[in-house]
Write a protein that holds these residues in place. Structure first.
Motif, PDB file in Angstrom:
ATOM      1  N   GLY A   1       0.735  -1.219   0.137  1.00  0.00           N
ATOM      2  CA  GLY A   1      -0.132  -0.098   0.118  1.00  0.00           C
ATOM      3  C   GLY A   1       0.844   1.317   0.022  1.00  0.00           C
ATOM      4  O   GLY A   1       1.773   1.396   0.770  1.00  0.00           O
ATOM      5  N   PHE A   2       0.431   2.205  -0.802  1.00  0.00           N
ATOM      6  CA  PHE A   2       1.301   3.440  -0.873  1.00  0.00           C
ATOM      7  C   PHE A   2       0.066   4.547  -0.991  1.00  0.00           C
ATOM      8  O   PHE A   2       0.241   5.444  -1.865  1.00  0.00           O
ATOM      9  N   GLY A   3      -0.968   4.558  -0.072  1.00  0.00           N
ATOM     10  CA  GLY A   3      -1.848   5.642   0.132  1.00  0.00           C
ATOM     11  C   GLY A   3      -1.388   6.572   1.085  1.00  0.00           C
ATOM     12  O   GLY A   3      -0.205   6.780   1.359  1.00  0.00           O
ATOM     13  N   THR A   4      -2.287   7.034   1.964  1.00  0.00           N
ATOM     14  CA  THR A   4      -1.850   8.002   3.072  1.00  0.00           C
ATOM     15  C   THR A   4      -0.807   7.253   3.999  1.00  0.00           C
ATOM     16  O   THR A   4       0.273   7.814   4.303  1.00  0.00           O
TER      17      THR A   4
ATOM     18  N   GLU B   1       0.767   8.214 -10.631  1.00  0.00           N
ATOM     19  CA  GLU B   1       2.019   8.515 -10.576  1.00  0.00           C
ATOM     20  C   GLU B   1       2.637   8.473  -9.032  1.00  0.00           C
ATOM     21  O   GLU B   1       1.717   8.790  -8.023  1.00  0.00           O
ATOM     22  N   ARG B   2       3.895   7.688  -8.945  1.00  0.00           N
ATOM     23  CA  ARG B   2       4.281   7.572  -7.587  1.00  0.00           C
ATOM     24  C   ARG B   2       5.577   8.374  -7.397  1.00  0.00           C
ATOM     25  O   ARG B   2       6.598   8.093  -8.324  1.00  0.00           O
ATOM     26  N   LEU B   3       5.939   9.200  -6.408  1.00  0.00           N
ATOM     27  CA  LEU B   3       7.191   9.783  -6.124  1.00  0.00           C
ATOM     28  C   LEU B   3       8.217   9.059  -5.261  1.00  0.00           C
ATOM     29  O   LEU B   3       8.064   9.195  -4.118  1.00  0.00           O
TER      30      LEU B   3
ATOM     31  N   GLU C   1       2.313  -3.465   6.369  1.00  0.00           N
ATOM     32  CA  GLU C   1       1.064  -3.569   5.687  1.00  0.00           C
ATOM     33  C   GLU C   1       0.168  -2.458   5.977  1.00  0.00           C
ATOM     34  O   GLU C   1      -0.256  -2.266   6.923  1.00  0.00           O
ATOM     35  N   ALA C   2      -0.348  -1.768   4.677  1.00  0.00           N
ATOM     36  CA  ALA C   2      -1.274  -0.642   4.864  1.00  0.00           C
ATOM     37  C   ALA C   2      -2.054  -0.590   3.625  1.00  0.00           C
ATOM     38  O   ALA C   2      -2.171   0.364   2.857  1.00  0.00           O
ATOM     39  N   ILE C   3      -2.793  -1.696   3.179  1.00  0.00           N
ATOM     40  CA  ILE C   3      -3.759  -1.932   2.331  1.00  0.00           C
ATOM     41  C   ILE C   3      -5.123  -1.850   2.953  1.00  0.00           C
ATOM     42  O   ILE C   3      -5.164  -1.651   4.218  1.00  0.00           O
TER      43      ILE C   3
ATOM     44  N   THR D   1       1.201  -4.041  10.871  1.00  0.00           N
ATOM     45  CA  THR D   1       0.140  -3.791   9.979  1.00  0.00           C
ATOM     46  C   THR D   1      -0.632  -2.461  10.769  1.00  0.00           C
ATOM     47  O   THR D   1      -0.662  -2.384  11.896  1.00  0.00           O
ATOM     48  N   ALA D   2      -1.351  -1.892   9.518  1.00  0.00           N
ATOM     49  CA  ALA D   2      -2.077  -0.559  10.098  1.00  0.00           C
ATOM     50  C   ALA D   2      -3.634  -0.973   9.838  1.00  0.00           C
ATOM     51  O   ALA D   2      -4.415  -0.101  10.189  1.00  0.00           O
ATOM     52  N   ASN D   3      -3.995  -2.221   9.544  1.00  0.00           N
ATOM     53  CA  ASN D   3      -5.235  -2.638   9.044  1.00  0.00           C
ATOM     54  C   ASN D   3      -6.148  -3.354  10.043  1.00  0.00           C
ATOM     55  O   ASN D   3      -6.174  -4.220  10.186  1.00  0.00           O
TER      56      ASN D   3
HETATM   57  P1  NAP Z   1      -5.552   4.407   1.139  1.00  0.00           P
HETATM   58  O1  NAP Z   1      -4.947   6.207   1.139  1.00  0.00           O
HETATM   59  O2  NAP Z   1      -6.655   4.330   0.352  1.00  0.00           O
HETATM   60  O3  NAP Z   1      -4.264   3.646   0.535  1.00  0.00           O
HETATM   61  C1  NAP Z   1      -4.393   2.289   0.243  1.00  0.00           C
HETATM   62  C2  NAP Z   1      -3.382   1.802  -0.615  1.00  0.00           C
HETATM   63  O4  NAP Z   1      -3.472   0.247  -0.631  1.00  0.00           O
HETATM   64  C3  NAP Z   1      -3.225   2.285  -1.880  1.00  0.00           C
HETATM   65  O5  NAP Z   1      -1.909   2.504  -2.326  1.00  0.00           O
HETATM   66  C4  NAP Z   1      -3.672   1.461  -2.738  1.00  0.00           C
HETATM   67  O6  NAP Z   1      -3.126   0.997  -3.938  1.00  0.00           O
HETATM   68  C5  NAP Z   1      -3.615   0.087  -1.951  1.00  0.00           C
HETATM   69  N1  NAP Z   1      -4.397  -1.153  -1.958  1.00  0.00           N
HETATM   70  C6  NAP Z   1      -5.622  -1.134  -1.541  1.00  0.00           C
HETATM   71  N2  NAP Z   1      -5.980  -2.533  -1.974  1.00  0.00           N
HETATM   72  C7  NAP Z   1      -5.114  -3.149  -2.568  1.00  0.00           C
HETATM   73  C8  NAP Z   1      -4.933  -4.321  -2.856  1.00  0.00           C
HETATM   74  N3  NAP Z   1      -5.963  -5.449  -2.893  1.00  0.00           N
HETATM   75  N4  NAP Z   1      -3.597  -4.811  -3.450  1.00  0.00           N
HETATM   76  C9  NAP Z   1      -2.659  -4.013  -3.455  1.00  0.00           C
HETATM   77  N5  NAP Z   1      -2.697  -2.747  -3.220  1.00  0.00           N
HETATM   78  C10 NAP Z   1      -3.962  -2.317  -2.666  1.00  0.00           C
HETATM   79  O7  NAP Z   1      -5.454   4.094   2.467  1.00  0.00           O
HETATM   80  P2  NAP Z   1      -4.657   4.626   3.865  1.00  0.00           P
HETATM   81  O8  NAP Z   1      -5.415   5.389   4.573  1.00  0.00           O
HETATM   82  O9  NAP Z   1      -3.335   4.638   3.552  1.00  0.00           O
HETATM   83  O10 NAP Z   1      -5.172   3.394   4.848  1.00  0.00           O
HETATM   84  C11 NAP Z   1      -4.296   2.041   4.583  1.00  0.00           C
HETATM   85  C12 NAP Z   1      -4.646   1.054   5.815  1.00  0.00           C
HETATM   86  O11 NAP Z   1      -4.273   1.716   6.978  1.00  0.00           O
HETATM   87  C13 NAP Z   1      -6.258   0.715   5.942  1.00  0.00           C
HETATM   88  O12 NAP Z   1      -6.474  -0.523   6.450  1.00  0.00           O
HETATM   89  C14 NAP Z   1      -6.493   1.816   7.000  1.00  0.00           C
HETATM   90  O13 NAP Z   1      -7.801   1.200   7.793  1.00  0.00           O
HETATM   91  C15 NAP Z   1      -5.384   1.912   7.971  1.00  0.00           C
HETATM   92  N6  NAP Z   1      -5.180   3.179   8.757  1.00  0.00           N
HETATM   93  C16 NAP Z   1      -5.459   4.178   7.907  1.00  0.00           C
HETATM   94  C17 NAP Z   1      -5.264   5.471   8.922  1.00  0.00           C
HETATM   95  C18 NAP Z   1      -5.263   6.885   8.400  1.00  0.00           C
HETATM   96  O14 NAP Z   1      -5.079   7.829   8.984  1.00  0.00           O
HETATM   97  N7  NAP Z   1      -5.336   6.928   7.110  1.00  0.00           N
HETATM   98  C19 NAP Z   1      -4.581   5.390  10.055  1.00  0.00           C
HETATM   99  C20 NAP Z   1      -4.670   4.186  10.768  1.00  0.00           C
HETATM  100  C21 NAP Z   1      -4.767   2.941  10.134  1.00  0.00           C
HETATM  101  P3  NAP Z   1      -3.402   2.302  -5.139  1.00  0.00           P
HETATM  102  O15 NAP Z   1      -2.562   3.401  -4.714  1.00  0.00           O
HETATM  103  O16 NAP Z   1      -2.803   1.695  -6.324  1.00  0.00           O
HETATM  104  O17 NAP Z   1      -4.749   2.517  -5.227  1.00  0.00           O
END
Ligand code: NAP
Ligand code: HSE
Length: 332
Positions: free
Chosen positions: A10-13, A50-52, A77-79, A101-103
């Motif tokens: 995962g490369f989101g937030t 695009e990913r930096l 793990e952060a998906i 993990t954060a999931n």
């Molecule tokens: P997000 O911004 O939506 O990013 C999710 C990332 O995971 C994206 O890079 C996405 O790929 C990738 N992804 C999703 N499903 C996938 C799959 N099946 N296979 C491969 N890659 C996959 O989410 P986030 O906010 O970073 O949160 C990630 C996890 O951390 C979640 O479980 C969330 O509950 C947990 N969390 C979040 C926070 C928070 O403040 N945001 C805090 C604590 C815990 P693409 O980039 O290609 O779409």
């Protein structure tokens, strides 16, 4: 210099936050671990975004490419969602790779089984980031309250809900605008249903229940209510009376039963969760020796969550046997 090889799922937030934290704190990590941390691969879903990232890092949609990297030490793990995260972490543990993990959706359901599996395989599993973002509640309970018997936990466990309620009261924003702002700031999930329905706080409360009581209540018997029915008028009326709406998760053991609830509650100024504002979370613990303690801090967001993951990472790699393992790899 020894190298610890890491992969990000995962490369989101959160994933980006971990990447940034490693890049910006590399020299400090070297000092405390005596090793360089190298991110060797990142798993994503959409190849077209695009990913930096450093061009040396393998960015892939295929988890098998990552799991087959011969000397991978740790996976962050952060998906999103129960699967495929659960399956990926099982595979990583079976290969002797530490996981962080954060999931919480995945971990509230499969955490116990993953912990058992990791113990058998002699690898570590970090899950601080699953619960209350940057607040170090998991390690506080695991390490600093080992003798105390915890009787009750009451907390604000969802940053998005608390942020929305605060913005609706302070800035008179409507629910939808406050939610949009929480999404822009990276607090809300990509699909915010769990945040506003109470399900996200429920998952975190179940993780705490497992940690504190060694079991979880029957999920179907837990009362779960979110914040969607609270109106601006109700918030304003409460404010006139000197009260606030807070979304509160509570768990307590009564005899042999564990009672849990997640619901909005109107609290007075003397309530320990009254002053918790914005994205902050807070957890008030009642324990046999210490009495009541409250931990407070940012409950969501890029760097606070990365902080929880990176602190797990350092803790894991400070354990002596793991250092030996790195040296083993080095001498191959
Ligand atoms: P997000 O911004 O939506 O990013 C999710 C990332 O995971 C994206 O890079 C996405 O790929 C990738 N992804 C999703 N499903 C996938 C799959 N099946 N296979 C491969 N890659 C996959 O989410 P986030 O906010 O970073 O949160 C990630 C996890 O951390 C979640 O479980 C969330 O509950 C947990 N969390 C979040 C926070 C928070 O403040 N945001 C805090 C604590 C815990 P693409 O980039 O290609 O779409
Ligand atoms: N969406 C979650 C929240 C992220 O707002 O609390 C932290 O788990």
């Amino acid at each position: 210099m020894t190298v610890i090889k890491a992969a990000l799922l995962g490369f989101g937030t959160v994933g980006e936050g971990v990447y940034t934290a490693i890049q910006t704190h590399q020299s400090h990590l070297k000092k405390i671990l005596g090793a360089e941390v190298e991110i060797v691969a990142i798993l994503i879903r959409d190849k077209n975004k695009e990913r930096l990232v450093d061009s040396k890092i393998r960015v892939t949609t295929d988890f098998q490419e990552i799991i087959n990297i011969p000397d991978l030490h740790v996976i962050f793990e952060a998906i999103v969602g129960e699967e495929p995260g659960h399956t990926y972490l099982q595979q990583a543990i079976d290969k002797g790779i530490h996981v962080i993990t954060a999931n919480k959706v995945m971990f509230s359901k499969h955490g116990e089984q993953l912990i058992e599996r990791s113990q058998k395989e002699n690898v570590k599993i970090g899950f601080e980031a699953t619960t209350a973002g940057g607040v170090p509640i998991i390690r506080t309970i695991q390490q600093l309250l080992q003798v105390n018997q915890i009787k009750k936990i009451q907390g604000i466990l969802n940053g998005t809900s608390n942020f929305i309620l605060t913005e609706m009261r302070n800035r008179k924003l409507c629910f939808e605008d406050a939610l949009e702002l929480a999404q822009e700031k990276g607090y809300a999930e990509a699909d915010p249903t769990n945040d506003i329905s109470g399900k996200d706080a429920f998952c975190k409360l179940m993780i705490l229940s497992q940690l504190v009581f060694g079991e979880q209540p029957n999920w179907n018997e837990v009362e779960i209510e979110g914040i969607t029915s609270i109106t601006q008028e109700q918030i304003a009326e409460a404010e006139k009376r000197g009260q606030r709406f807070k979304h509160i998760a509570e768990i307590t053991r009564v005899g042999n039963a564990i009672k849990a609830s997640i619901q909005p509650i109107i609290v007075d100024t003397d309530h320990s969760l009254y002053p918790i504002e914005g994205v902050d979370n807070a957890i008030a613990i009642e324990a046999s020796l210490v009495g009541k303690i409250t931990l407070q801090g940012p409950g969501a967001g890029k760097l606070p969550t990365a902080s929880a993951m990176i602190e797990d990472f350092v803790y894991i790699f400070q354990q002596a046997p793991i250092q030996e393992k790195i040296l083993e790899y080095q001498s191959l």
